[in-house]
Design an enzyme around this catalytic site. Structure first.
Site, PDB file in Angstrom:
ATOM      1  N   ALA A   1      10.122   9.232  10.356  1.00  0.00           N
ATOM      2  CA  ALA A   1       8.651   9.060  10.412  1.00  0.00           C
ATOM      3  C   ALA A   1       7.855   9.616   9.233  1.00  0.00           C
ATOM      4  O   ALA A   1       6.606   9.686   9.134  1.00  0.00           O
ATOM      5  CB  ALA A   1       8.069   9.875  11.872  1.00  0.00           C
ATOM      6  N   GLY A   2       8.781  10.346   8.086  1.00  0.00           N
ATOM      7  CA  GLY A   2       8.106  10.790   7.022  1.00  0.00           C
ATOM      8  C   GLY A   2       7.021  12.051   7.289  1.00  0.00           C
ATOM      9  O   GLY A   2       7.465  12.957   7.939  1.00  0.00           O
TER      10      GLY A   2
ATOM     11  N   GLY B   1       3.945  22.264  10.704  1.00  0.00           N
ATOM     12  CA  GLY B   1       5.456  21.519  10.885  1.00  0.00           C
ATOM     13  C   GLY B   1       6.674  22.051   9.962  1.00  0.00           C
ATOM     14  O   GLY B   1       6.409  22.936   9.321  1.00  0.00           O
ATOM     15  N   PRO B   2       7.833  21.343  10.190  1.00  0.00           N
ATOM     16  CA  PRO B   2       9.014  21.865   9.247  1.00  0.00           C
ATOM     17  C   PRO B   2       8.725  21.634   7.924  1.00  0.00           C
ATOM     18  O   PRO B   2       8.081  20.820   7.515  1.00  0.00           O
ATOM     19  CB  PRO B   2       9.944  20.816  10.056  1.00  0.00           C
TER      20      PRO B   2
ATOM     21  N   HIS C   1       0.768  -1.264   0.025  1.00  0.00           N
ATOM     22  CA  HIS C   1       0.057   0.057  -0.020  1.00  0.00           C
ATOM     23  C   HIS C   1       0.628   1.260  -0.311  1.00  0.00           C
ATOM     24  O   HIS C   1       1.994   1.260   0.715  1.00  0.00           O
ATOM     25  CB  HIS C   1      -0.748   0.050   1.121  1.00  0.00           C
TER      26      HIS C   1
END
Length: 509
Positions: free
Chosen positions: A171-172, A163-164, A81
Site C-alpha cells: 500500500a506504500g 505510522g512505521p 500520474h
C-alpha cells in the site's frame, strides 16, 4: 450541519470492482454523500469526492484508505500520474460551517489512526504539514512508491509524521492534508507527438519553475494525446481562465493548438461563471446576476448561521466586525421577539398583551433590518477597498481618488451607525420584555439586552475607525456624536434589563 469535503485519490482506475468497493466503503459511513467518482484509465487512478459531517469525516476517509490497502498492490500498478500509495492523497477541504483549522485537526487525527491501525506511513501536507518542506505535495511524493522504498527508514528527511518508519509493502505511503478547494484541470494539445510541447508548457506554467503562483502542472501522454495536467490550488488568485489562456499562448508559440480541456471531479460554480464572463467579455459581472443563485438564496433564506461563522473565521476581510455587530444585534432582536411571543396570549399577562404583540412586531422588523445590515456592511468595506485601489498617478486622478475615498469612508461609517441605532432600539425592547414579559423567559430577555449592547458598541467601533481614516475628520463629527449617545443610551437600557432579570431570578428563590 458542519460539513467538510474530502477528495481522496486512489491508485486504481481500471478495475471497476475495486473502485466500487472503495466508494461503497466510504458511502457506508453515516452521513456521507458521494458527489462524484472519476476514474482515469491512463492515469490509473480514481478521484472520489464526498461531503460528510465533521464528526464522521475521519471514519469515512479511513474506510476508503483501508479498502484501498486491502485491494491495491502498488508493485503491480502502472499509470501516467505520479503515485506513492494505494490511497495516494487524502485532502480535507472546508465547506460551509467549517474552517481550515477544523480540516487540519481532521487530517492529523486521520493520520494518527492510519499509521496506528493500518501500519501505513503518513506524511502530512499543505496546511496540515508539520514542516515547511512538506507543504508542497510534489515534494512529499517525490520518488514515488519505488523511491520511497529506499528512502523511508534510511533518510531522516523521510521520517513519516505518523505510522512505521518503513514503506508498506503493497500500500506504500499516504499523504493526508488540509487545503482550499482545488480544481483538477487538464488541457490537451493534440497528438502524442506534441508531448515535449506539453512538457515545455507545463514548465512555463507551474509556479515551482517560474510560472503562475497557484498552479501545479505536468506534461503527460494520455490516450495517445499530449496533455497539460494541472492542479489549480487557489482559483480566486489564479483563475481557471488565466491558466487556460497561458497554456494556449505557450503552445501557440511552438505552433501547437489547444484542442480541448476537461475538469476532473467537481468545480465551484464561481470558477465556471468567471470563465464564461471572461470569454464573452462581460463587464461588471457578478454572481448576483445569475437567476438560479438568486432563487436558491430566496428559497433557503440566505446563508446559514454556520456558514456565516465560517465566513467570518476565514482570512477574507469581509464579513468583519461591522457585519458581526449587525448579526449579534439581529440575534438580540430575535430573542426579544421570542420573549414577546411567549408572553402574548397568556392569561397571566393579559395586561401587557397588546404591548407584547406590538413589541414582537417591532422586534421582527429589527431582525430584518439588522440582517440586511450584515450584507450592507460588507459591501461598504468593499467600496472603501475599491476606492483605495484607484489610480493616483496624475494630480487629477489623485484628487478623484481622494474624493472617492472620502465618500466611501463616510458611507462605511453610516452603515454601522444604522446598526448602532437599531441595536439601541433592540435594547429598549429587551428591557421592556425583561420587566413585563413572561418571567420564565426573563433570562432570554437579558441575553437579548447584552447582545444589543455588544452589537451597538461593536458597530460604533466601526463608525469611529472609518471616521478616523478620513483626511478631514470634521466630516464625521456629527456621526461620532450620535454614536456616543447611542452607546450611552443602549448601556442604560441593558442595565435596566439585567436588573429586571435579577429581580425575576430572586423571586424564584
Amino acid at each position: 450541519m458542519r460539513l467538510v469535503e474530502c477528495v481522496p485519490n486512489f491508485s486504481e482506475g481500471r478495475r471497476p470492482e475495486v473502485i466500487n468497493a472503495i466508494r461503497d466503503a466510504i458511502a457506508a459511513v453515516e452521513g456521507v454523500a458521494i458527489l462524484d467518482t472519476s476514474p482515469d484509465l491512463s492515469h490509473n487512478r480514481t478521484v472520489v469526492t464526498f461531503v460528510v459531517p465533521v464528526e464522521k469525516a475521519v471514519d469515512a476517509a479511513f474506510a476508503g484508505i483501508r479498502e484501498a490497502r486491502d485491494r491495491i498492490d502498488l508493485n503491480q500498478h502502472t499509470g501516467e500520474h505520479p503515485r506513492m500509495g494505494a490511497a495516494h492523497v487524502v485532502p480535507f477541504v472546508p465547506l460551509e460551517g467549517t474552517t481550515m483549522e477544523d480540516c487540519i485537526v481532521l487530517a492529523r487525527s486521520l493520520g494518527e489512526r492510519v499509521g496506528r491501525e493500518l501500519e501505513i506511513p503518513v506524511f502530512l501536507y499543505e496546511r496540515a504539514a508539520t514542516r515547511p518542506d512538506r507543504e508542497n505535495l510534489a515534494d512529499v511524493r517525490r520518488g514515488e512508491f519505488e523511491g520511497l522504498h529506499a528512502q523511508i527508514g534510511t533518510d531522516p528527511g523521510r521520517l513519516p509524521d505518523f505510522g512505521p518508519n518503513r514503506i508498506h509493502p503493497t500500500a506504500g505511503a499516504v499523504a493526508i492534508g488540509a487545503r482550499p478547494f482545488l480544481v483538477a484541470y487538464n488541457v490537451y494539445l493534440g497528438p502524442a507527438s506534441n508531448l515535449q510541447v506539453a512538457k515545455d508548457v507545463a514548465k512555463a506554467l507551474r509556479h515551482s519553475t517560474g510560472g503562475l503562483r497557484y498552479v501545479k502542472a505536468l506534461g503527460l501522454e494520455v490516450d495517445g494525446q499530449a496533455q497539460v495536467s494541472m492542479n489549480l490550488v487557489d482559483t480566486e488568485k489564479t483563475p481557471l481562465y488565466r491558466a487556460f489562456d497561458m497554456v494556449k499562448m505557450e503552445a501557440a508559440a511552438q505552433g501547437v493548438n489547444a484542442t480541448w480541456s476537461e475538469i476532473v471531479g467537481l468545480v465551484p460554480e464561481r470558477v465556471l461563471l468567471e470563465t464564461a464572463a471572461r470569454h464573452v467579455q462581460l463587464r461588471n459581472f457578478s454572481s448576483e446576476m445569475v437567476l438560479e443563485r438568486r432563487v436558491r438564496d430566496a428559497i433557503q433564506g440566505g446563508p446559514s448561521v454556520s456558514g456565516f461563522v465560517s465566513s467570518v473565521a476565514s482570512s477574507a476581510p469581509v464579513p468583519g466586525g461591522g457585519s458581526v455587530a449587525a448579526h449579534v444585534g439581529a440575534l438580540g432582536a430575535a430573542l426579544a421577539q421570542m420573549v414577546a411571543g411567549l408572553t402574548a396570549g397568556k392569561k397571566k399577562y393579559a395586561a401587557v398583551d397588546a404591548e407584547m404583540r406590538a413589541l414582537a412586531l417591532d422586534a421582527a422588523g429589527l431582525v430584518t433590518q439588522l440582517s440586511a445590515l450584515v450584507a450592507r456592511d460588507a459591501a461598504a468595506f468593499t467600496e472603501v477597498s475599491a476606492a483605495y485601489k484607484l489610480p493616483n498617478e496624475s494630480e487629477r486622478a489623485s484628487a478623484t481618488r481622494r474624493d472617492a475615498i472620502t465618500r466611501a469612508l463616510l458611507a462605511a461609517a453610516q452603515v454601522p451607525l444604522e446598526t448602532a441605532r437599531a441595536c439601541a432600539r433592540v435594547a429598549e425592547l429587551a428591557a421592556a420584555a425583561a420587566a413585563k414579559g413572561n418571567s420564565n423567559a426573563a433570562s432570554d430577555a437579558g441575553v437579548a439586552a447584552l447582545l444589543a449592547e455588544a452589537g451597538c458598541r461593536g458597530a460604533v467601533l466601526n463608525v469611529r475607525i472609518n471616521v478616523a481614516s478620513l483626511e478631514d475628520r470634521s466630516f464625521g463629527a456629527g456621526l461620532l456624536e450620535e454614536a456616543k449617545q447611542l452607546v450611552a443610551q443602549t448601556s442604560v437600557k441593558a442595565r435596566a434589563a439585567i436588573e429586571a432579570v435579577e429581580l425575576q431570578i430572586s423571586a424564584i428563590r
